[in-house]
Design a protein around this motif. Sequence first.
Motif, short mmCIF file in Angstrom:
data_model
loop_
_atom_site.label_atom_id
_atom_site.label_comp_id
_atom_site.label_asym_id
_atom_site.label_seq_id
_atom_site.Cartn_x
_atom_site.Cartn_y
_atom_site.Cartn_z
N HIS A 68 40.07 34.63 52.40
CA HIS A 68 41.03 35.49 51.51
C HIS A 68 42.12 35.14 52.03
N CYS A 80 45.70 39.34 47.51
CA CYS A 80 44.86 38.27 48.14
C CYS A 80 45.56 37.03 47.47
N GLU A 113 44.14 33.93 48.10
CA GLU A 113 43.07 32.93 48.14
C GLU A 113 42.18 33.19 47.12
N PHE A 114 41.82 32.23 46.35
CA PHE A 114 40.93 32.43 45.18
C PHE A 114 39.39 33.06 45.89
N CYS A 115 39.11 34.04 45.59
CA CYS A 115 37.65 34.54 46.09
C CYS A 115 36.81 35.20 45.02
N HIS A 160 39.16 38.59 42.40
CA HIS A 160 40.00 38.06 43.45
C HIS A 160 41.54 38.95 43.10
N MET A 181 42.02 42.43 44.56
CA MET A 181 41.92 42.66 45.81
C MET A 181 43.28 42.76 46.51
#
Lengths: 183, 574
Positions: free
Chosen positions: A123, A158, A160-162, A166, A169
């Motif tokens: 993340h 967030c 960072e692609f999660c 995403h 988040m």
Amino acid sequence: MAISSPERRVWWNEPVERLELIWIAVALLWGLFMFFFMIAWHFIGGQNLSSEAYRVVPSAYQEKVDAFAEKYTVGDESGTPIVRPPAGVDVYLLGRLWQWWPVLQLEKGQSYRLHLSSVDWQHGFSLQPTNINIQVHPGYEHIITLTPTEAGEFGIICNEFCGIGHHTMTGKIIVVDSKAEAK
Amino acid sequence: MTTFEGVVAATRGRTANFRTCQFTGLKVDIAAQRLIIANAVAAVVFLAIGGLMGLMVALTRWPAVHLLPAEWFYLILTAHGANVLLYWIIFFEIAVLYFASAVLLNSRLAAPKLGWLGFILMVAGAVITNVAVLQGESTVMFTSYPPMMARPHFYLGIILFAVGALIGCGLFFATLMIARAERTYEGSIPLVTFGALTAAIIAVFTLVSGAIILIPTMLWSMGLIRDIDPLMYKLVWWAMGHSSQQINVSAHVSVWYMIAALLLGAKPLSEKVSRGAFFLYILFLQLASAHHLLAEPGISSEWKIVNTSYMMYLAVLGSMIHGLTVPGSIEAAQRRNGFNRGVFEWLRKAPWGNPAFAGMFLSLVMFGFIGGISGVVLGTEQLNVLMHNTIYVPGHFHGTVVAGTTLAFMAGTYLVLPLIFQRDIIWPRLARIQPYLFGLGAAGISMFMMGAGTLGVARRHWDINFTDAVIGFQHSPGAFLMMGMNGISAILAALGGILYVLIVVGTALFGKKIVAGHKMTFPLHSSANVVSKYGSEGHIKLPGTIVLVTIFFLSFVLYYFVNWKYLSDLWLFR
Ligand code: HEM
Ligand SMILES: [Cu+2]
Ligand SMILES: [Cu+2]
């Protein structure tokens, strides 16, 4: 021309124009300056990312965060506990699909050892609108000594692609100025 | 030198079929020509696909439009990255490698059959990865960071593509050996070939790193390996992912030199300096993963500082040298061609109506000012925290790889069409505006994404409003404005891109065939003084270039310190 072979076979012995030499010198010195400025900032600057980190098993990290939250919970924000640790202690923040947990309440001007880790995917801790951005990995516990310098409510998003959630988040850090409150 | 002789002997069986180029007098191996055409066409096809995906992504990120649903947005974004950054760029680079070896050296191409094998592997790999992405279970972004997992064939496609590209590099090296053994040129290889050699050497390093990391990752996805460490993955993946950007830089700088030479008769100010600058890339670019790890846990500052600066910015030095020698060689050539008045007559009277020149010069300026400066700032150990993973990052690299590399390759195409496809460009008027349109759009998307990132907007993110988030967050109005402007710029860039694709495809299919005796004034510059002796330029005053590099340097220093000022206003952390 640049698309044909050099006129003189021994091109590496040709003299170099002064203009080129000057520019090379300027660029080289500027590069050296930038290089040493990064080192210098470790001594003169207040923003240097710590490299203190430990390997951690995600479930163990989860337990630490839970214990921390249980100890200092003071409220609730949309189902997420608001945790207010005393100044100077270790503070834990957890990234997971898809929230930053818990909401932290910190005091302006106090320093905290903030632990960051994830229990699933990578993340991106992105504190806004301050714009402090730190990568968070599962399996690594990253410890940063953080000192908020302004009071207010700050979002953590967030970056960072999660996965598909995403963009949902988020989290929050609330910074209170207890000196101002006391007045 | 047994391998050397071996290579030459192994390919001796073929009698190459040559034609002589009526414009340059170069001998062109028909087999090389066919491979160049095939790779260039494949490149353009993937640019068309990937570019449209870029437009869809940008329109989704335009808050007022918000085109795609979330699932599609992430899927298309994954495909956009792979199609443009890997397929468009690398197919084109393989074409450049064949051109810079076989054509520029008057040589036959080594083993064209292997060239076709490489080509087929690349096409197959590209198709397989695209299918994997479109099937929907491989939405992992083209960086595919574990522990997020794609289907095995996602990785397989990229691996096949890399193997195919490696074969292309091998042919390039073999062709250099043949040309040398058969003495098809005298003395040293030309500067442009030297630049291509730089690109190919870095490419080998890059593609091997790619294999080292993607093969185990594929096995992991198949369930044969238990665990891939996410930090180690990033370190090795970016040895491919970033070093491959140095392939792009070497390739597009070569294209700059090539266009300047073909259009204006420009020659390097000094062979030694320009070659030395390429050599710096080889020596110092391998440490490039570091600046992708600046915000990562547990990495020492010493390691970060040494590596993120490529050993004290010696590679940046290489680019800054080209930043002087490319415009310098143009100024020198123009002055020699008679445009000698004042500081800037050479630039004012440059062939701005020629898309090859316009694209090349815009690429040069924008790569330096937008991509280059922001790259150094972004890669500074502490400053990285200000923009890591914000949309500033795509802003920066659209400045390098779109406004820089892509535009340079587009410009180069306007020479490849008459010289290699041997066709007159259809729609010369539209071709004239194409680089401006695309350049303006590319500059726009780069700068507005950088602006939005400075305001904290995340990259790879579907919802700037955080509508479905439990704990809401509101970005500043400026951030929304920037993302809107980014959408508008994306439309301009897309129009420029569509125009480019139509012109290339149209010319390849319907352009008037150029036959012997055909007089070409477009797009080659029709100045009578173009032909010049080659070799270093030597002894000429270049006031215009001095002004340009001074402006560049001052902008660089200013922007650098502005960012330190931003940083010093942040919360304290150590
Ligand atoms: C019409 C032209 C283009 C437009 C409008 C465009 C627009 C965009 C936008 C809006 C993003 C997404 C930023 C984000 O949400 O993180 C993006 C990502 C990206 N673009 Fe482009 N782009 C274009 C052309 C290109 C080209 C020609 C290249 C490469 C040569 C390129 C390489 C990339 C890459 C590598 C990414 C990152 C994907 C990722 O984060 O995984 N783009 N582009
Ligand atoms: Cu996340
Ligand atoms: Cu995320």
